[in-house]
Enzyme design. Structure first.
Site, PDB file in Angstrom:
ATOM      1  N   GLU A 436      -0.683   4.198  -3.541  1.00 37.78           N
ATOM      2  CA  GLU A 436      -0.816   4.289  -4.761  1.00 37.78           C
ATOM      3  C   GLU A 436      -1.041   5.464  -5.394  1.00 37.78           C
ATOM      4  O   GLU A 436      -2.216   5.932  -6.028  1.00 37.78           O
ATOM      5  CB  GLU A 436      -2.234   3.266  -5.093  1.00 37.78           C
ATOM      6  CG  GLU A 436      -1.856   1.787  -4.922  1.00 37.78           C
ATOM      7  CD  GLU A 436      -2.786   0.717  -5.283  1.00 37.78           C
ATOM      8  OE1 GLU A 436      -2.637  -0.408  -5.757  1.00 37.78           O
ATOM      9  OE2 GLU A 436      -4.067   1.122  -5.056  1.00 37.78           O
ATOM     10  N   GLU A 503       0.675  -5.513   0.801  1.00 43.65           N
ATOM     11  CA  GLU A 503      -0.597  -6.293   0.343  1.00 43.65           C
ATOM     12  C   GLU A 503      -0.114  -7.165  -0.403  1.00 43.65           C
ATOM     13  O   GLU A 503       0.987  -7.505  -1.251  1.00 43.65           O
ATOM     14  CB  GLU A 503      -1.461  -5.262  -0.793  1.00 43.65           C
ATOM     15  CG  GLU A 503      -1.991  -4.049  -0.144  1.00 43.65           C
ATOM     16  CD  GLU A 503      -2.863  -3.262  -1.124  1.00 43.65           C
ATOM     17  OE1 GLU A 503      -3.113  -3.881  -2.021  1.00 43.65           O
ATOM     18  OE2 GLU A 503      -3.003  -2.105  -0.825  1.00 43.65           O
TER      19      GLU A 503
END
Length: 992
Positions: A436, A503
């Site tokens: 991220e 994820e």
């Protein structure tokens, strides 16, 4: 002019830190236990906590500095867990203004000091002090001398201390700052924790010995032969040789001596390849020889395995494997990010026993022994470097430093240190560039480094949204169905590369749902190679109130801003106990899936969901169960079922004559045949439950007690025997008194609300403020008493049930039938009415609730159990007769919420030890029973806030909404939603 601080220079990654290298220990010849001059410097250190590094005494590192008035602190530890500084949890935000590389001048700092003794400083030895983790940046001093500094909180740092080390007592001093330019690269979703939190150790190596070694393996001849290439790097200029010995199970396979300027390159036939399913390891011993005399011995465990891209799939040993993975932070509820080797081993073993085969090291490398354990126990690893810049996402310059050349060195340095330390572990399948942080040239440079330095592994980075440099197309929380968001169907159309979900299935609170749907999709498409559930640990911080332990989360320490309980999102609770979700994971990831084809002939299909092992490595057995009690056991002989294939078989189990009033289940078990490094022989890895008989609960009503009825303007009374039924004609309420005691005091109320679960978080604003789903109103329209020709009585109630300010509502018909055997029926018909198009897409539930005397604490039921279950999370549950206590049916989530539901229930019995209340369903319903009212669960922040009700709360539902995973990801799938639709439910209630 302000002088730039060391911790605000992104180009400066270190001073005097040794070049990164693979992690190994070197021994003196003939020594097998203790590495050369090894001392673990963990233990009690003197400690001084400061508001900023500038407040440090100028001579705090001096040998004669008096630190006796300092505090003491354990190493390893995080100083926040030792009472220093501030606890703070955030998923996203930096805790200071974003102006890289600058950090706050108020910069919490820890000064550490201790002494240690060295018996002798040997000539021709290089002495090293190594730090496995120091958050966030630190300076090292030895005997008053500045040795060096390093950044990168979760990365290894080694320093040559040979010149400063002395025989006798030595003084080590370390200055650790909480904030540094490195913090901009360390904005992971976790608690902000600081200090020396991993091992600190002293050791030596020969100055002319092995500095580094690179081990690579290649599989040949249809993956049956293995090529081993070992490339040594020595320091010093003294001519030397290396004697290589490779053994397995006591047999010597390689015995060869080569000059150190060449690589060992040997091909072995009939090797046993390494995989997570069969973690075959070989022992490599390298003895460095100088003048033909042994100088040092280095031992490495190696595995033969090969990773390669093949079109839209990646292969391990020639197979397109499926990741059945989990993301794993380092965490302890009492110690923060401190995890010992034993801690890691315990957790990896638990993963293996629950059919998990892969770990993503979210979001940083772990301590060295973690990788040894993954090699040994068998776990695929995506090794992620210590890099996340998530807070920049809110600045509209997400790539602020990711695309800034000034930060390139720092980015590549983190990847370099990760790769070089961990490069010899067969468990590592991919290098991950971080998490991220958007995408830019600095990630391109990291990927280029990985591919040049290690072409034998794949590169992963989810933030490379177009998979420009990533070898796999990686996405997060990709939806299964949505009108506008990217879905898994879009993934299949879009990418020409293998896909993984790095994820998914956010395991926060009661959830996740939809695990089976994702897994079925993975199995259905070779290109979809699995994913990693978020996450393994609930990151709760243990606290005590009286004799109760509870767990704190974001905001409980006055930390602002925070993400509340978003850190409570694991498959195991903070105390290490498994959640319901882990039970569901074990079933979803089971190695052998069995489906009944034809029950009378006992024909089933068996699919081997493993990638390498055949069914021959397992035993299969059965258990015959009657009303939840074991009747018989036996073995099942299966033919060989190769990995990834399906066969249809007949069980040929001799079954007894079945009693038509009894529930019979056949449990088919998959067990380990042999002992492994992670479980004993006989460990059950999966079970399939086949329901052989499900009796019908036929209701017959004896005319044992005559009923009488009376009615006035406001009340209807029906009496008979010990029962008195009272209906309030105005309010439309009902009560039951038995033997002079109120049994149902507050009536049987319509119920469309549940204590919100974490996966409801994005619905709650509308639930509370638009639809007012927590505020329901019942308006009685008509009440009628009807005597029956058989002596029973019927009371019909017509109601309108809706929420505050709503134009949509239910028209409810409730029919109570009082029988002469002391029982009554309730049948409910609900018609969705009014402005139906204004209703919410999902209701929390549709059902009724009642309160009963608290004494009825023992429960038996015929329904799905033994674990709680919901429409999108019930793979591990099965239909049977179960017994429990009310307390044991309660699921104690860190943040209290809806729990304990059991679907497909035909009958419930509650007893206080003398009397029994029996509820028999007209058609199967959901039920839950709890000592805590929904209102109590909804109001509680922590388990210590829970107070037991004065009555027992019984919930019977036509339907309850699914769980989904919309705390992060897919909401409830359409087929699992509780919608504003017509419904019918009914049951009989009897006092025995």
């Amino acid at each position: 002019m302000t002088t730039a601080k060391l911790w605000e220079k992104p180009e400066l990654t270190d001073i005097n830190r040794m070049a990164p290298r693979s992690h190994f220990q070197t021994f003196f010849p003939g020594e097998n236990r203790q590495p050369r001059h090894y001392q673990l410097l963990n233990g009690t250190w003197q400690f001084k906590f400061l508001d900023a590094p500038e407040y440090a005494p100028e001579d705090f590192m001096a040998v004669d500095f008096n630190d006796q008035d300092w505090d003491q602190i354990p190493v390893p530890s995080n100083w926040q867990l030792q009472g220093y500084g501030k606890m703070h949890y955030s998923d996203l935000w930096y805790n200071f203004p974003i102006n890289p590389p600058f950090v706050p001048s108020e910069n919490p700092t820890g000064l550490y000091r201790r002494t240690f003794t060295v018996d002798e400083v040997a000539v021709n030895e290089q002495y090293i002090i190594g730090f496995d983790g120091a958050d966030s940046a630190f300076k090292l001093y030895l005997n008053g001398d500045f040795i060096g500094c390093s950044k990168g909180a979760r990365l290894p740092s080694e320093f040559d201390v040979t010149k400063a080390l002395k025989q006798g007592t030595n003084t080590i001093a370390v200055e650790v700052v909480q904030w540094s330019d490195g913090t901009y690269l360390e904005d992971q979703d976790m608690w902000w924790l600081s200090g020396l939190f991993r091992d600190v150790s002293l050791y030596s190596r020969p100055q002319n010995g092995l500095y580094d070694v690179r081990v690579r393996t290649y599989l040949l001849k249809d993956y049956r032969a293995g090529e081993l290439v070992v490339t040594p790097t020595l320091s010093g200029a003294v001519p030397s040789k290396i004697h290589y010995e490779l053994t397995k199970d006591g047999a010597t396979l390689i015995d060869q001596t080569l000059s150190t300027d060449v690589s060992l390159d040997v091909t072995l036939n009939d090797i046993q390849a390494w995989s997570a399913e069969a973690p075959n390891l070989y022992d490599l011993t390298m003895t460095v020889l100088q003048n033909d005399a042994p100088l040092e011995v280095v031992r490495q465990r190696i595995g033969f395995r090969q990773i390669e891209l093949n079109g839209k799939t990646f292969l391990v040993n020639g197979k397109a494997i499926k990741f059945k993975g989990v993301n794993m932070h380092d965490y302890s509820a009492t110690e923060g990010r401190v995890m010992s080797e034993a801690d890691f081993k315990k957790n990896i073993i638990s993963m293996k026993r629950n059919n998990i085969n892969a770990i993503r090291t979210a979001h940083y490398p772990k301590a060295p022994y973690f990788y040894d354990l993954c090699d040994e126990l068998g776990m695929y690893v995506i090794d992620e470097t210590d890099l996340e810049c998530h807070g920049f996402e809110l600045t509209e310059r997400y790539d602020w430093i990711t695309d800034d050349p000034r930060w390139k060195t720092a980015y590549v340095d983190r990847m370099r240190r990760t790769l070089q330390r961990d490069k010899n572990h067969p468990a590592i399948i991919m290098w991950s560039l971080g998490n991220e942080s958007d995408f830019g040239d600095n990630f391109r440079a990291m990927a280029a480094y990985c591919k040049a330095e290690d072409p034998t592994r794949l590169v992963h980075y989810e933030g490379d949204f177009e998979a420009e440099v990533s070898d796999v197309y990686s996405t997060m929380y990709t939806w299964l169905e949505h009108d506008t968001k990217m879905t898994m169907a879009d993934v299949l159309q879009k990418t020409q590369k293998p896909h993984i979900l790095c994820e998914y299935a956010h395991s926060m609170g009661n959830g996740p749902g939809n695990l089976k749907e994702y897994q079925d999709l993975f199995y259905g498409h070779q290109q979809l190679q699995g994913g990693f559930i978020w996450e393994w640990f609930d990151q709760g911080v243990a606290a005590q109130q009286g004799d109760q332990t509870y767990y704190r989360y974001g905001g409980d320490f006055g930390d602002q801003p925070n993400n509340s309980n978003f850190c409570i999102d694991g498959l195991i609770r903070p105390d290490g106990q498994p959640s319901t979700a882990l039970t569901e994971v074990k079933k979803t990831f089971e190695p052998f899936q069995m489906t009944v084809r034809d029950l009378p002939t006992q024909t089933i299909t068996v699919t081997n969901r493993l990638d390498f092992l055949s069914s021959d490595q397992f035993n299969f057995g059965y258990e015959l169960e009657a009303d939840g009690k074991l009747m018989a056991t036996g073995k099942i002989d299966l033919p060989t079922i190769m990995a990834g294939t399906t066969k249809t078989i007949k069980l040929d189990i001799e079954l007894p004559k079945l009693d038509p009033e009894v529930i019979y289940n056949l449990h088919v078990l998959t067990e380990l045949k042999n002992q492994t490094s992670w479980a004993d022989a006989g460990t059950v890895l999966s079970q399939t439950v086949v329901n052989l008989q499900r009796p019908q609960h036929h209701m017959t009503h004896q005319q044992t007690t005559a009923l009488q009825a009376s009615e006035n303007a406001t009340t209807i009374m029906v009496t008979g025997g010990q029962n008195e039924y009272r209906f309030d004609k105005i309010k439309g309420t009902f009560s039951l008194t038995h033997d002079g005691h109120k049994l149902i005091a507050d009536g049987i109320k319509m119920n469309f609300w549940r204590a919100p679960i974490d996966n409801d978080m994005y619905l709650l604003d509308d639930y509370y403020n638009k639809y007012f789903l927590n505020l329901w109103h019942e308006s009685t329209r008509e009440v009628q008493l009807h005597p029956q020709t058989n002596g029973d009585y019927v009371v019909n109630l017509t109601k309108q049930v809706g929420t505050t300010n709503s134009g949509w509502y239910y028209l409810i018909q409730q029919q109570y039938t009082m029988h002469q055997d002391g029982s009554f029926d309730l049948d409910v018909i609900g018609k969705a009415s009014g402005k139906r198009d204004m209703a919410p897409e999902m209701l929390p539930r549709i059902g009724v609730k009642m309160t009963l005397p608290k004494a009825y604490q023992q429960v038996s039921y015929d329904g799905l159990g033994p674990t709680e279950n919901y429409s999108d999370s019930h793979q591990a549950a099965y239909y049977s007769h179960f017994t429990s206590s009310v307390d044991d049916l309660f699921v104690n989530y860190v943040k209290p919420q809806e729990n304990g539901n059991h679907m497909d229930t035909d009958q419930i019995a509650l007893t206080d030890g003398q009397d029994q209340l029996t509820v028999t369903m007209a058609k199967p319903l959901n039920f839950s029973v709890s000592n805590y009212a929904d209102e109590t669960l909804e109001a509680a922040k922590h388990t210590i806030d829970l107070k037991k009700s004065d009555a027992l709360n019984l919930y019977l539902d036509f339907r309850q909404n699914g769980l989904g995973t919309n705390s992060c990801g897919q909401n409830q799938l359409k087929r699992h939603r509780c919608k504003f639709d017509d419904f019918e439910l009914g049951f009989n209630f009897k006092v025995n």
